[in-house]
Design a protein around this motif. Structure first.
Motif, short mmCIF file in Angstrom:
data_model
loop_
_atom_site.label_atom_id
_atom_site.label_comp_id
_atom_site.label_asym_id
_atom_site.label_seq_id
_atom_site.Cartn_x
_atom_site.Cartn_y
_atom_site.Cartn_z
N ILE A 7 -4.45 -0.10 -6.62
CA ILE A 7 -3.25 0.33 -5.93
C ILE A 7 -2.43 -0.91 -5.65
O ILE A 7 -2.91 -1.82 -5.02
N GLY A 8 -1.21 -0.96 -6.06
CA GLY A 8 -0.35 -2.11 -5.81
C GLY A 8 -0.23 -2.32 -4.34
O GLY A 8 -0.86 -1.66 -3.60
N ALA A 9 0.43 -3.04 -3.73
CA ALA A 9 0.35 -3.17 -2.29
C ALA A 9 1.66 -2.76 -1.68
O ALA A 9 2.53 -3.54 -1.59
N LEU A 10 1.88 -1.54 -1.35
CA LEU A 10 3.08 -1.20 -0.62
C LEU A 10 3.00 0.12 0.11
O LEU A 10 2.06 0.36 0.78
N SER A 11 3.73 1.32 0.01
CA SER A 11 4.10 2.11 1.16
C SER A 11 3.89 3.56 1.38
O SER A 11 4.24 4.27 1.31
N LEU A 45 -1.77 4.28 5.02
CA LEU A 45 -2.69 5.02 4.17
C LEU A 45 -3.07 6.30 4.92
O LEU A 45 -3.67 6.23 5.99
N GLN A 46 -2.67 7.44 4.38
CA GLN A 46 -2.92 8.72 5.05
C GLN A 46 -3.85 9.56 4.19
O GLN A 46 -3.50 9.96 3.08
N ILE A 53 -4.80 11.30 -1.05
CA ILE A 53 -4.42 10.15 -0.23
C ILE A 53 -2.96 9.83 -0.53
O ILE A 53 -2.54 9.82 -1.69
N ARG A 54 -2.20 9.60 0.54
CA ARG A 54 -0.82 9.17 0.38
C ARG A 54 -0.71 7.72 0.86
O ARG A 54 -1.20 7.38 1.93
N TYR A 55 -0.07 6.91 0.04
CA TYR A 55 0.14 5.50 0.36
C TYR A 55 1.63 5.26 0.53
O TYR A 55 2.43 5.71 -0.29
N GLN A 56 1.99 4.57 1.58
CA GLN A 56 3.35 4.05 1.69
C GLN A 56 3.26 2.54 1.84
O GLN A 56 2.56 2.03 2.71
N TYR A 57 3.95 1.83 0.95
CA TYR A 57 3.90 0.37 0.92
C TYR A 57 5.28 -0.19 1.26
O TYR A 57 6.29 0.25 0.70
#
Length: 630
Positions: A7-11, A45-46, A53-57
């Motif tokens: 996972i790249g690192a963001l939002s 990270l939700q 999973i939802r990521y916001q970076y």
């Protein structure tokens, strides 16, 4: 290589950063040694369910110079099926003034197929930006929704040297009702700390004001210095396959039944292959014959398909096509052995310089490579299956001295790969050197390498004669070669020994002093410049242990005699030992030199002690021998 879901690192919530990032606001301690400064970094990270999973970076990085540019390039790694949204990029100049904005449509979309990848479900989006000045700042944000919940990245300050952190945060919101296990690993050297706040359902982790790790001489990699936080859901999803990772036993049973067993069929083709080899002798002899057969008919090509890139190709497919990645080739070898009645274990490992190990007390998905272990009454046989040149029962420096996940039907067993002692990581040099009256030398040499030094020299066997000569001339450039020729290059795959011979002539080796000549005792050695450092702030690492044994016989020109020969030398320390002996035989002189280095991470207080140890070895390598005209 096996694929890791990166996972790249963001939002998952759209947060708003102030639109002003002047480089002058960066604290001076964070500018020191920094090519890149992480100004602000928030990952939310939700976890909503076992398969969502939802990521916001959101990231703000200031690029201090051209060496930091690549680390700041906006990149989104993803797989087919992932949902990416709210992609925004803004560039600011040194004063914090906005230069330009970009959106998702400005990104290129590419197959993630670097060298060696044949086909893959991995893709990445990237934005190309060519700066006109330094420093500049990039603000980058996006959201990603993922169905795979087995891969939750570790939370670390940074992963490369010469990067500093102003603020980096991870917010973990667990709405799934599934237990999320966490473990914090403090820095062993008190270099940085991670703060934790909140509840188990909504927790915030943060790093603040962490200076850059400078890439100085013998600096350990950042993962050995910095703290980290690891995460693992006790129930997870991987491409529709759900499992449990509450223990290594549970996880291993799932891995065996869901990943390996479906692709471990002994087919009629495999049966015929094994039968045609007419295996006889001991278990070791049978394994060697099968292994070298497998090497002879396959080649390595990375394949990142099959249950998230973790499931091997079918052995039948590897056999017919003649290629596979580490997973496919290892599983093919495993099935060949099974048909021969020889049990073996598919082993997941962290391959690389860092010698990363799995935590026996914290089970989680990991690893980036696969090898094979064959148990026998005489001990374990280890097989690296991706190289056509690798010796039987030999592991390289990238896989020795760490543990593996040995996949069993009833779970995972953590076992250790071999540790090669210094005397096994050995170079032997036997030189016959003639001193010529024009100050040049000519001679012949026999070289042999075992252990990790085998790894660094076996590649010569794959080069043309011209390429070999050019490569060895560059490696031994401490000598001013007029000519050099490498001959009889051998890869002894039965005993893991690389050998070759040299014919050479090199000028300006001796120095004339009236009717005498002076020359150094050791012609070929590592000419590293060792400098003390009174301000060393971090430990240093000797990554590999080794022992080099040299025997050099000098013949002096006619009408010359040996005049002055240095005294024998012997000394040792916790870092290793050194011996240099001189044996006269008429007008011949034999020089016997041995150096031994012990690997390890040593405290910064001992750095200068080590430097002085190596200065002493170099000084003695340069001991001068005097010959005079009769």
């Amino acid at each position: 290589m096996m694929k890791i879901f990166c996972i790249g690192a963001l939002s998952i919530a759209s947060l708003h950063f102030a639109q002003n990032y002047p480089a002058s606001a960066i604290p001076e301690p964070l500018k020191k040694n920094a090519n890149l400064v992480i100004r602000k970094d928030l990952t939310t990270l939700q976890i909503n369910s076992v398969d969502e999973i939802r990521y916001q970076y959101q990231k703000v990085r200031t690029v201090m110079n051209k060496d930091g540019k690549d680390q700041a390039t906006p990149v989104i790694n993803y797989q087919k099926g992932d949902q990416i949204s709210d992609v925004k990029v803004t560039i600011y100049d040194e004063a914090g003034k906005k230069i330009k904005s970009f959106s998702k449509s400005d990104f290129g979309d590419f197959a993630n197929t670097p060298d060696g990848i044949f086909y893959s479900d991995d893709r990445f989006m990237a934005l190309s930006y060519i700066p006109t000045q330094y420093p500049y700042t990039i603000e980058f944000s996006y959201q990603l929704k993922d169905k795979n919940t087995v891969f939750i990245p570790d939370f670390v300050p940074f992963s490369t040297t010469n990067t500093s952190v102003e603020s980096k945060e991870l917010r973990v919101i667990n709405n799934s009702g599934i237990e999320l296990k966490t473990k914090t690993y403090p820095s062993k050297y008190n270099y940085a700390e991670v703060a934790e706040n909140g509840s188990s359902a909504d927790k915030l982790y943060s790093y603040k004001d962490i200076p850059a790790v400078d890439g100085t001489f013998l600096m350990p990699q950042p993962d050995k210095i910095l703290p980290k936080v690891s995460f693992a859901l006790t129930k997870f999803n991987l491409m529709g396959k759900q499992g449990s990772i509450s223990s290594w036993k549970d996880f291993g049973a799932w891995y065996y039944s869901s990943i390996l067993q479906p692709v471990s069929t002994v087919t009629p083709t495999v049966k015929a292959e094994v039968a045609a080899l007419h295996l006889q002798g001991s278990t070791e002899e049978k394994v060697k014959k099968l292994y070298q057969y497998m090497q002879s008919k396959t080649r390595y090509i990375a394949v990142a398909l099959g249950i998230g890139g973790w499931q091997p190709m079918q052995p039948e497919e590897v056999s017919k096509k003649g290629y596979g990645d580490c997973k496919g080739l290892t599983n093919y070898m495993k099935v060949l052995l099974e048909e021969a009645g020889i049990p073996s274990y598919y082993c997941v490992i962290n391959s690389g310089d860092s010698q990363l190990t799995f935590d026996p007390d914290f089970p989680k998905m990991g690893g980036n490579h696969v090898i094979l272990m064959v148990p026998t009454e005489k001990g374990s046989i280890w097989l690296e299956n991706t190289s056509q040149m690798m010796a039987f029962n030999h592991l390289s420096t990238f896989t020795t001295d760490r543990n593996v996940l040995s996949i069993r039907k009833d779970g995972i067993e953590l076992i250790n790969t071999p540790v090669y002692p210094p005397e096994q990581n050995n170079e032997k040099q036997i030189l016959k050197v003639r001193i010529n009256e024009d100050n040049s030398i000519s001679g012949e040499g026999q070289f042999s390498y075992t252990g990790n030094q085998y790894d660094y020299n076996v590649a010569f066997t794959g080069l043309s004669p011209k390429e070999r000569n050019e490569a060895i001339r560059e490696r031994l450039n401490i000598l001013n070669f007029d000519k050099i020729e490498m001959k009889n290059v051998i890869n002894d795959r039965d005993n893991a020994v690389a050998k070759y011979e040299l014919d050479f002539k090199a000028g300006n080796y001796a120095k004339t002093a009236g009717n005498s000549m002076l020359f150094r005792a050791v012609p070929i050695f590592t000419n590293v410049i060792y400098k003390t450092d009174e301000s060393r702030t971090l430990p240093f690492e000797l990554q590999q242990s080794f022992q080099d044994d040299y025997e050099i016989t000098f013949t002096v020109p006619a009408h010359y005699k040996l005049d002055e020969v240095p005294e024998n030398v012997s000394f040792s320390s916790e870092f290793g030992s050194y011996q240099l002996n001189f044996v006269r035989n008429g007008e011949e002189l034999k020089v016997v030199r041995s150096i031994r280095i012990n690997k390890g991470i040593y405290p910064k207080e001992k750095y200068n002690e080590y430097i002085n140890f190596r200065k002493k070895t170099l000084k003695n390598d340069n001991s001068k021998i005097l010959i005079s005209k009769i």
